[in-house]
Design an enzyme around this catalytic site. Structure first.
Site, mmCIF file in Angstrom:
data_model
loop_
_atom_site.group_PDB
_atom_site.id
_atom_site.type_symbol
_atom_site.label_atom_id
_atom_site.label_comp_id
_atom_site.label_asym_id
_atom_site.label_seq_id
_atom_site.Cartn_x
_atom_site.Cartn_y
_atom_site.Cartn_z
ATOM 1 N N GLY A 118 0.823 -1.194 0.000
ATOM 2 C CA GLY A 118 0.000 0.000 0.000
ATOM 3 C C GLY A 118 0.860 1.248 0.000
ATOM 4 N N LYS A 161 -1.071 3.360 20.403
ATOM 5 C CA LYS A 161 0.261 3.962 20.421
ATOM 6 C C LYS A 161 0.714 4.287 21.845
ATOM 7 C CE LYS A 161 -0.611 5.980 15.862
ATOM 8 N NZ LYS A 161 -0.958 7.223 15.129
#
Length: 428
Positions: A13, A206
């Site tokens: 991608g 994260k």
């Protein structure tokens, strides 16, 4: 010269194409820095015929992503995404085969990072994930290496570019959330289903990774208190500005005697704070160390170039033979992360109420605050819109969070409220 580091790449991608371009365009520089060439030898993706703007004809094509673990490569790079499924199967197979593994997959690390780190240690191979947090910003490397001598008191920051784009656009143009979200989707900053971003889940993934590296704790994504920005309205942005703040989605993690505190929540950030000036899709992370002091990491948090840069930086480290435990210390040394209670955390709060515009409503709110032991620093009431409601904003003095919760509980079910109260913390 030492033999080339052979790389198998899963996922072609935006970021996968970026990795190929970085390795091609900066080939000579990367070879000199790594001390050996870094070469992609095999690739895998869903559609072999798709035009990705890069030449993949010289690479072996592998239809089954998991089979990349068995190809003639030293390291596998995973850019497929997803907490489970093909990405996790590839990670497990790669480490079991005794090969290094590089990933940008924060969801997989948040849910399975400890398992994968343990497998990497057992196989004595690298597990690297700089690109999983804050795109091209070297915050993982900064924590693992640059701040390694420090006890970290707190790590916090803006960890999702989509939310920051939306909030800063609302701030600059006075527009409402839904309108700016639609623009973000049209520009490609937000997915067609933006839930992971705007509900704070991406930032929480994260934050759990940062917490583990910063504090030497086992990853504890399930203990992150998460809320996003769906309920932020243009009036909140305007009121915050009038009070000397800007609204940002901030992830905060602290480790102390009471346990590990982790929260992703919309905050009012003082305009003098560096995070208040982080706009657009930029990310920023602040680290407080006991000897190094305050560190600020800021830059592009996503995109093909920045994220690919972080992936290739991990490959350069591996080519040099420079890698250690995934979470900066052996898995056996990571402490259990018991969640810290939040009730006694002290701070100031921004509370927004939508009220029936009638006599006695403000007195009811003030009484609830008083009875819960919360002192009001300022109160703003705006003219009632056409629907007969009024917008009331309260900023509290510093108080335990449990007291604020108690005040809101006292008001629950009140006929004076035309909607649920909205709470934002004020960053100290």
């Amino acid at each position: 010269m030492t033999a080339a580091l052979r790389v198998a790449l899963a996922g072609l991608g935006t970021v996968g194409g970026g990795v190929i371009r970085v390795l091609q365009q900066n080939r000579e520089l990367i070879t000199r820095r790594a001390g050996r060439p870094i070469e992609i030898v095999a690739v895998s993706a869903r559609d072999r015929s798709k035009d990705r703007g890069v030449d993949i004809s010289g690479f072996e094509w592998v239809d089954d992503t998991s089979a990349l673990a068995a190809c003639d490569a030293d390291v596998v790079v995973e850019l497929v995404g997803g907490a489970d499924g093909p990405a996790l199967a590839l990670a497990r197979a790669t480490l079991a085969a005794g090969k290094g593994f590089v990933t940008a997959n924060k969801a997989m690390l948040a849910h399975h990072g400890l398992e994968l780190a343990n497998a990497a240690e057992g196989a004595k191979v690298p597990l690297k994930f700089e690109a999983a947090v804050a795109g091209g910003i070297p915050v993982i490397k900064g924590l693992r290496e640059g701040a390694a001598a420090n006890a970290i008191d707190r790590v916090y920051g803006i960890l999702n570019g989509t939310c920051n784009f939306i909030l800063s656009k609302m701030e600059a143009e006075g527009r409402d959330f839904a309108d700016v979200l639609a623009e973000a989707q049209a520009l490609g900053y937000a997915e067609s289903d933006p839930s992971f971003d705007i509900d704070g889940v991406d930032a929480a993934h994260k934050l759990s990774i940062l917490s583990s590296v910063a504090f030497g704790m086992k990853p504890a994504f399930g203990d992150v208190a998460v809320s996003g920005i769906r309920d932020v309205i243009a009036a909140d942005i305007a009121e915050a500005a009038a009070l000397g703040y800007r609204v940002r989605l901030v992830g905060v993690a602290e480790a102390g005697a009471s346990g590990l505190f982790q929260r992703v929540h919309a905050h009012l950030v003082p305009t003098h704070h560096p995070l208040a000036h982080v706009t657009g899709s930029t990310n920023a992370v602040v680290v407080d160390g006991n000897y190094v002091g305050r560190l600020l990491f800021q830059g592009a948090g996503a995109g093909d170039g920045p994220t690919a840069s972080a992936v290739v930086a991990d490959l350069i480290d591996i080519a040099r033979g420079e890698f250690g435990p995934a979470y900066a210390m052996p898995v056996a040394s990571l402490a259990e992360a018991s969640p810290a209670p939040t009730g006694e955390r002290r701070g100031r709060a921004y509370l927004r109420f939508t009220l029936a515009d009638r006599v006695g409503v403000l007195a009811e709110i003030a009484a609830a605050m008083r009875d819960a032991g919360v002192s009001i620093e300022s109160l703003i009431q705006r003219a009632a819109p056409e629907d007969g409601t009024a917008l009331v904003v309260i900023v509290t003095h510093e108080a335990p969070e449990s007291h604020v919760e108690a005040a809101l509980e006292r008001l629950r079910g009140s006929q004076s409220l035309a909607g649920e109260p909205f709470w934002m913390h004020i960053l100290d």
